[in-house]
Design a protein around this motif. Structure first.
Motif, short mmCIF file in Angstrom:
data_model
loop_
_atom_site.label_atom_id
_atom_site.label_comp_id
_atom_site.label_asym_id
_atom_site.label_seq_id
_atom_site.Cartn_x
_atom_site.Cartn_y
_atom_site.Cartn_z
N LEU A 15 37.23 33.23 33.98
CA LEU A 15 37.33 34.66 34.24
C LEU A 15 36.11 35.18 35.00
N GLU A 16 34.94 34.72 34.58
CA GLU A 16 33.71 35.17 35.25
C GLU A 16 33.63 34.67 36.69
N LYS A 17 34.20 33.50 36.95
CA LYS A 17 34.16 32.92 38.29
C LYS A 17 35.24 33.51 39.21
N SER A 18 36.47 33.63 38.71
CA SER A 18 37.55 34.02 39.60
C SER A 18 38.41 35.18 39.09
N GLY A 19 38.05 35.77 37.97
CA GLY A 19 38.81 36.91 37.46
C GLY A 19 38.60 38.15 38.31
N LYS A 20 39.50 39.10 38.15
CA LYS A 20 39.41 40.37 38.88
C LYS A 20 39.26 41.51 37.88
N HIS A 21 38.69 42.62 38.34
CA HIS A 21 38.47 43.79 37.50
C HIS A 21 39.66 44.74 37.63
N TYR A 22 40.11 45.25 36.48
CA TYR A 22 41.26 46.15 36.44
C TYR A 22 40.96 47.33 35.53
N LYS A 23 41.72 48.41 35.75
CA LYS A 23 41.67 49.55 34.84
C LYS A 23 43.11 50.03 34.64
N LYS A 24 43.34 50.73 33.52
CA LYS A 24 44.66 51.27 33.26
C LYS A 24 44.94 52.40 34.24
N LYS A 25 46.17 52.44 34.74
CA LYS A 25 46.54 53.46 35.72
C LYS A 25 47.41 54.56 35.11
N ARG A 26 47.75 54.44 33.85
CA ARG A 26 48.58 55.44 33.18
C ARG A 26 47.92 55.89 31.89
#
Length: 161
Positions: A15-26
């Protein structure tokens, strides 16, 4: 069943190497849970996990096609959600805040752990949780736990940042 500790040890470096950052949109709906209340989280592909409410826990309903329900500890809820509007019967509408780090689970990940079509692991709340290929494995910014978000519900709930 694979423990939380083993899941974090295996997936956190990925996750630290290739994960992406997300946030809730709803926004979400939530209310105080009743201690002892058993909540079964169901997604579009079936039962995901279950959890029993303790004093102070919150019952959260994601605004997805399945209106999935899950429990959140009081201290976590206060960090991750802000009230927007009080609703009837104790419910409220809340704006999510914060982010997660996530990655899509592949067949290769399953093979590394000796799984085939379903990976069963210990959820942060100690019950069993399943993961299927194409689902997302995510960690909060504290990186102290790991859990699954079903593929369809992830697309309905999160946006990359």
């Amino acid at each position: 069943m694979i423990s939380q500790k083993e899941m974090l040890a295996h997936f956190l470096p990925l996750l630290e190497k290739s994960g992406k950052h997300y946030k809730k949109k709803r926004m979400i709906r939530a209310k105080k849970a009743q201690p002892g209340q058993v909540v079964v989280t169901k997604t579009s592909d079936g039962e995901e996990t279950k959890n029993t409410a303790e004093s102070g826990d919150w019952l959260v309903e994601n605004q997805t096609s399945t209106n999935e329900l899950y429990l959140v500890k009081a201290e976590t809820f206060e960090k991750k959600y802000t009230i927007v509007q009080a609703l009837e019967k104790g419910w409220g509408c809340y704006q999510p805040k914060g982010e997660i780090l996530g990655m899509v689970v592949t067949e290769a990940h399953f093979e590394e752990l000796g799984a085939t079509t379903i990976l069963e692991f210990q959820a942060p709340w100690k019950d069993s949780m399943i993961c299927k290929t194409g689902d997302m494995l995510v960690v909060p910014t504290e990186k102290n736990e790991i859990y699954r978000v079903a593929k369809k519900e992830f697309g309905e709930t999160y946006v990359e940042i």
